[in-house]
Design a protein around this motif. Structure first.
Motif, mmCIF file in Angstrom:
data_model
loop_
_atom_site.group_PDB
_atom_site.id
_atom_site.type_symbol
_atom_site.label_atom_id
_atom_site.label_comp_id
_atom_site.label_asym_id
_atom_site.label_seq_id
_atom_site.Cartn_x
_atom_site.Cartn_y
_atom_site.Cartn_z
ATOM 1 N N PRO A 1 13.453 6.946 -2.934
ATOM 2 C CA PRO A 1 13.660 5.591 -3.452
ATOM 3 C C PRO A 1 12.714 4.573 -2.827
ATOM 4 C CG PRO A 1 15.775 6.657 -3.124
ATOM 5 C CD PRO A 1 14.743 7.589 -2.558
ATOM 6 N N ARG A 2 12.456 4.680 -1.518
ATOM 7 C CA ARG A 2 11.529 3.750 -0.867
ATOM 8 C C ARG A 2 10.102 3.973 -1.357
ATOM 9 N NH1 ARG A 2 10.873 -1.228 1.547
ATOM 10 N NH2 ARG A 2 9.522 -1.090 3.412
ATOM 11 N N ASP A 3 9.697 5.238 -1.541
ATOM 12 C CA ASP A 3 8.367 5.519 -2.101
ATOM 13 C C ASP A 3 8.210 4.843 -3.456
ATOM 14 O OD1 ASP A 3 7.944 7.198 0.103
ATOM 15 O OD2 ASP A 3 8.455 9.020 -1.016
ATOM 16 N N TRP A 4 9.238 4.987 -4.305
ATOM 17 C CA TRP A 4 9.190 4.362 -5.631
ATOM 18 C C TRP A 4 9.069 2.848 -5.513
ATOM 19 C CZ3 TRP A 4 7.970 6.452 -10.022
ATOM 20 C CH2 TRP A 4 8.290 7.776 -10.309
ATOM 21 N N GLU A 5 9.804 2.255 -4.588
ATOM 22 C CA GLU A 5 9.752 0.801 -4.422
ATOM 23 C C GLU A 5 8.346 0.339 -4.065
ATOM 24 O OE1 GLU A 5 11.743 -2.760 -1.673
ATOM 25 O OE2 GLU A 5 12.133 -0.643 -1.205
ATOM 26 N N ILE A 6 7.754 1.015 -3.090
ATOM 27 C CA ILE A 6 6.397 0.652 -2.686
ATOM 28 C C ILE A 6 5.418 0.881 -3.834
ATOM 29 C CG2 ILE A 6 4.502 1.228 -1.118
ATOM 30 C CD1 ILE A 6 6.659 2.024 0.959
ATOM 31 N N ALA A 7 5.495 2.058 -4.455
ATOM 32 C CA ALA A 7 4.539 2.434 -5.499
ATOM 33 C C ALA A 7 4.643 1.514 -6.709
ATOM 34 C CB ALA A 7 4.758 3.882 -5.902
ATOM 35 N N ARG A 8 5.857 1.220 -7.134
ATOM 36 C CA ARG A 8 6.030 0.366 -8.320
ATOM 37 C C ARG A 8 5.607 -1.073 -8.063
ATOM 38 N NH1 ARG A 8 11.753 3.206 -9.911
ATOM 39 N NH2 ARG A 8 10.949 4.582 -11.557
ATOM 40 N N THR A 9 5.680 -1.512 -6.816
ATOM 41 C CA THR A 9 5.213 -2.855 -6.485
ATOM 42 C C THR A 9 3.697 -2.928 -6.494
ATOM 43 O OG1 THR A 9 7.181 -3.269 -5.126
ATOM 44 C CG2 THR A 9 5.280 -4.701 -4.767
ATOM 45 N N LEU A 10 3.046 -1.944 -5.856
ATOM 46 C CA LEU A 10 1.595 -2.004 -5.701
ATOM 47 C C LEU A 10 0.840 -1.551 -6.935
ATOM 48 C CD1 LEU A 10 2.490 -2.372 -2.726
ATOM 49 C CD2 LEU A 10 0.518 -0.948 -2.086
ATOM 50 N N ALA A 11 1.408 -0.620 -7.716
ATOM 51 C CA ALA A 11 0.650 0.000 -8.810
ATOM 52 C C ALA A 11 0.076 -1.013 -9.788
ATOM 53 C CB ALA A 11 1.520 1.029 -9.526
ATOM 54 N N PRO A 12 0.864 -1.932 -10.360
ATOM 55 C CA PRO A 12 0.274 -2.859 -11.334
ATOM 56 C C PRO A 12 -0.710 -3.837 -10.709
ATOM 57 C CG PRO A 12 2.568 -3.427 -10.890
ATOM 58 C CD PRO A 12 2.320 -2.106 -10.237
ATOM 59 N N ILE A 13 -0.479 -4.207 -9.449
ATOM 60 C CA ILE A 13 -1.382 -5.137 -8.775
ATOM 61 C C ILE A 13 -2.749 -4.496 -8.585
ATOM 62 C CG2 ILE A 13 -1.801 -6.409 -6.631
ATOM 63 C CD1 ILE A 13 1.263 -6.592 -6.303
ATOM 64 N N LEU A 14 -2.767 -3.283 -8.046
ATOM 65 C CA LEU A 14 -4.034 -2.611 -7.756
ATOM 66 C C LEU A 14 -4.744 -2.188 -9.032
ATOM 67 C CD1 LEU A 14 -2.882 -0.508 -4.675
ATOM 68 C CD2 LEU A 14 -4.102 -2.697 -4.692
ATOM 69 N N HIS A 15 -3.990 -1.777 -10.041
ATOM 70 C CA HIS A 15 -4.610 -1.396 -11.309
ATOM 71 C C HIS A 15 -5.306 -2.588 -11.950
ATOM 72 C CE1 HIS A 15 -4.386 -0.172 -15.719
ATOM 73 N NE2 HIS A 15 -5.222 0.679 -15.155
ATOM 74 N N ALA A 16 -4.677 -3.754 -11.886
ATOM 75 C CA ALA A 16 -5.277 -4.951 -12.479
ATOM 76 C C ALA A 16 -6.575 -5.344 -11.784
ATOM 77 C CB ALA A 16 -4.284 -6.111 -12.425
ATOM 78 N N ARG A 17 -6.770 -4.887 -10.564
ATOM 79 C CA ARG A 17 -7.986 -5.205 -9.810
ATOM 80 C C ARG A 17 -9.105 -4.192 -10.040
ATOM 81 N NH1 ARG A 17 -5.126 -6.711 -3.986
ATOM 82 N NH2 ARG A 17 -3.942 -8.512 -4.729
ATOM 83 N N GLY A 18 -8.867 -3.198 -10.890
ATOM 84 C CA GLY A 18 -9.921 -2.238 -11.204
ATOM 85 C C GLY A 18 -9.808 -0.916 -10.498
ATOM 86 N N LEU A 19 -8.621 -0.621 -9.966
ATOM 87 C CA LEU A 19 -8.410 0.646 -9.255
ATOM 88 C C LEU A 19 -7.612 1.591 -10.145
ATOM 89 C CD1 LEU A 19 -7.640 -0.916 -5.773
ATOM 90 C CD2 LEU A 19 -9.702 0.366 -6.409
ATOM 91 N N LEU A 20 -8.304 2.512 -10.802
ATOM 92 C CA LEU A 20 -7.655 3.475 -11.695
ATOM 93 C C LEU A 20 -6.863 4.505 -10.905
ATOM 94 C CD1 LEU A 20 -7.447 4.419 -14.718
ATOM 95 C CD2 LEU A 20 -9.321 6.001 -14.181
#
Length: 317
Positions: A249-268
């Motif tokens: 659950p903690r992994d999901w929390e971290i991943a779901r928070t960072l994923a859209p932010i980093l993807h929007a910055r050009g990190l596939l």
């Protein structure tokens, strides 16, 4: 698509576990064609486009002689459908210069993944500091007295260079402070080099988890890299044992928070390192562990990645 992989020499690949190889194999399986070069083969002549000396390659499916390669030829990066920057760290001055050539190639129409500016803007250890809510107590400094004060506060600490990879240069100093001065001098070069210091997270015995983000979404399985024997490092390059497991659950929390932010910055593609409940690194240069996760769980990470790459290319001009 015609894909260019910028990577270390093919002769150095360990194809049983190499992630770039897994990407190439899945791309070829789908009918895409492959070319390769090394960063040293990039060039930019005034008034011309950024080029590279590349070789067309095809995978043979054999364990030995696993590829065939054509002759070197000069091709503009913008002539490829996608360029994948997969050079392993360290992020040294030559890597830095390569990102500038790749960024110029983008201005000429090249589609580069991960985007060069994003690679520069997210140094893999420093990048976690933006997301302090997920991090253990951390200090970035070159000041030996600050390091001593951090140790006095937290007692059990990890010290590491900002440009290390594969667990190189990582030290643990316990409550007795044994060798703290010597380790600090070694890492900060008597105040000339910046060091990262973190409170030791005892959950490292359960593994340093690599959590992958692809196309702005978490992969549902991670690879816990578990230290062996008396070793404090879980890195596979340092002898750690890789055990795939579902995200907590903690992994999901971290991943779901960072994923859209980093993807929007050009990190596939991003590889988060998580120990216990804490984010410890954000890997953007050449994240790995595709093959280990696939072999142990059946989750085909390379398939997910090439699908995300195809979608990304389709949305770009």
């Amino acid at each position: 698509m015609h894909l260019l992989f910028i990577a270390d020499p093919l002769e150095t690949f360990k194809i049983a576990k190499d992630t770039t190889f897994a990407m190439m194999r899945e791309a070829q399986r789908r009918g895409h064609t492959l070319a390769v070069c090394e960063p040293s083969q990039l060039s930019w002549r005034s008034g011309a486009r950024v080029h590279a000396q590349v070789r067309e390659v095809a995978l043979t499916g054999r364990a030995d002689d696993w590829y065939t390669a054509g002759p070197l030829r000069q091709v503009a990066l913008a002539d490829f459908d996608a360029v994948l920057m997969r050079k392993d760290p360290p992020f040294d001055s030559e890597y830095f210069y390569a990102t500038h050539l790749l960024e110029q190639a983008e201005r000429e129409g090249a589609r580069v993944f991960n985007q060069p500016r994003a690679l520069r803007d997210h140094p893999e250890k420093l990048a976690i500091m933006e997301f302090a809510q997920f991090c253990a107590p951390t200090l970035v400094t070159r000041d030996a007295q600050e390091i001593r004060a951090f140790h006095a506060e937290h007692q059990d600490i990890i010290l590491k260079p900002l440009d290390g990879m594969g667990g190189m240069g990582i030290f643990r100093v316990g409550p007795d402070g044994l060798n703290l001065g010597s380790i600090t001098e070694t890492l900060n070069r008597h105040g000339a080099q910046t060091v990262m210091v973190q409170k030791f997270v005892p959950e490292i015995v359960q593994g340093d988890k690599r959590v992958l983000l692809i196309g702005g979404a978490p992969v549902p399985f991670c690879l816990a890299r578990i230290p062996q024997g008396s070793e404090v490092r879980g890195n596979l390059a340092a002898g750690g044992k890789g055990v795939a497991q579902p995200l907590s659950p903690r992994d999901w929390e971290i991943a779901r928070t960072l994923a859209p932010i980093l993807h929007a910055r050009g990190l596939l593609l991003v590889g988060l390192d998580v120990i216990g409940d804490y984010l410890t690194e954000i890997n953007v240069t050449s994240p790995t562990c595709f093959q280990e996760i696939h072999a142990q769980t059946g989750c085909d990470v390379a398939h997910l990645f090439i699908s995300a790459l195809e979608a990304a290319v389709a949305t770009l001009p």
